[in-house]
Design an enzyme around this catalytic site. Sequence first.
Site, short mmCIF file in Angstrom:
data_model
loop_
_atom_site.label_atom_id
_atom_site.label_comp_id
_atom_site.label_asym_id
_atom_site.label_seq_id
_atom_site.Cartn_x
_atom_site.Cartn_y
_atom_site.Cartn_z
N ASP A 1 0.83 -1.20 0.00
CA ASP A 1 0.00 0.00 0.00
C ASP A 1 0.87 1.26 0.00
O ASP A 1 1.98 1.25 0.53
CB ASP A 1 -0.89 -0.04 1.26
N LEU B 1 11.55 -19.94 -4.69
CA LEU B 1 10.47 -19.16 -4.08
C LEU B 1 9.12 -19.44 -4.75
O LEU B 1 9.02 -19.46 -5.97
CB LEU B 1 10.79 -17.66 -4.20
N HIS C 1 2.56 3.21 -9.02
CA HIS C 1 2.36 1.77 -9.26
C HIS C 1 3.54 1.19 -10.03
O HIS C 1 3.97 0.07 -9.79
CB HIS C 1 1.06 1.54 -10.04
#
Length: 240
Positions: free
Chosen positions: A21, A132, A38
């Site tokens: 956020d 991962l 973004h």
Amino acid sequence: MEKVIDGKKLNIPEHVAIIMDGNGRWAKKRLMPRNFGHKQGAKVLEQICEDADTLGIKYLTVYAFSTENWKRSVEEVTGIMNLLRDYLVNCIERASKNNMRVRVIGDRTALDKDIVEKIEELEKATSVYDGLNFTIALNYGGRDEIRRGVTRLVEDIRSGKVDEPITEAMISSYLDTSDIPDPDLLIRTSGELRLSNYLIWQLAYTEFYFTDCLWPDFDMEELKKAVFYYNDRDRRYGGV
Ligand code: FPP
């Protein structure tokens, strides 16, 4: 898993979930449009995947676009979707370099066809990697995920494929996250203290870490702070 980091022996959370956020505020501080934030956020995410892997984290799950994010301006939504297109394509190469397996959770039916195809291609191409486990939540909402899962479960009970009684494990197995463990640590950046409909079933016993750091400023040092915080917690799962 235990690992020595900065001279300290640490217990590394197996699964870290992140609410990224603060992109909009980060851009505003620079008098730039929200999509600039973004774009930087997407860059930071690439680095954090590598950093998480370096620390020994096995699963990383990030909230990239919620079922509520469609309410933003057309310009912002279009910007995020275009960013996503580039991201998904570049991700294939990065994943092969880093041995990273990528999954996408959320409701795909509302996404553009070319994006769904890119997701399928990415998931297929990376399914062979065992480093991962990186999961992107896209058009994701926790309540919507439970609704979709329960709908399928009810269908399977009606058709006799599954027997009652309904157990918690059964519900978990009908969620988008059926093949990944529940998160050990949740990180939310930018000072907001909310779950915003993120992984509401899976976060039942998760430790929460909130930081004022805006997502585009998040880095390895911030990630380590969250892991240090996690190490000070005493997880009892309701016991004593
Ligand atoms: C929250 O910041 C961020 C989002 C709703 C979008 C998250 C998107 C990215 C991090 C981009 C990378 C992801 C991909 C894969 C495309 P905000 O806009 O709510 O910030 P604000 O609270 O400061 O307004």
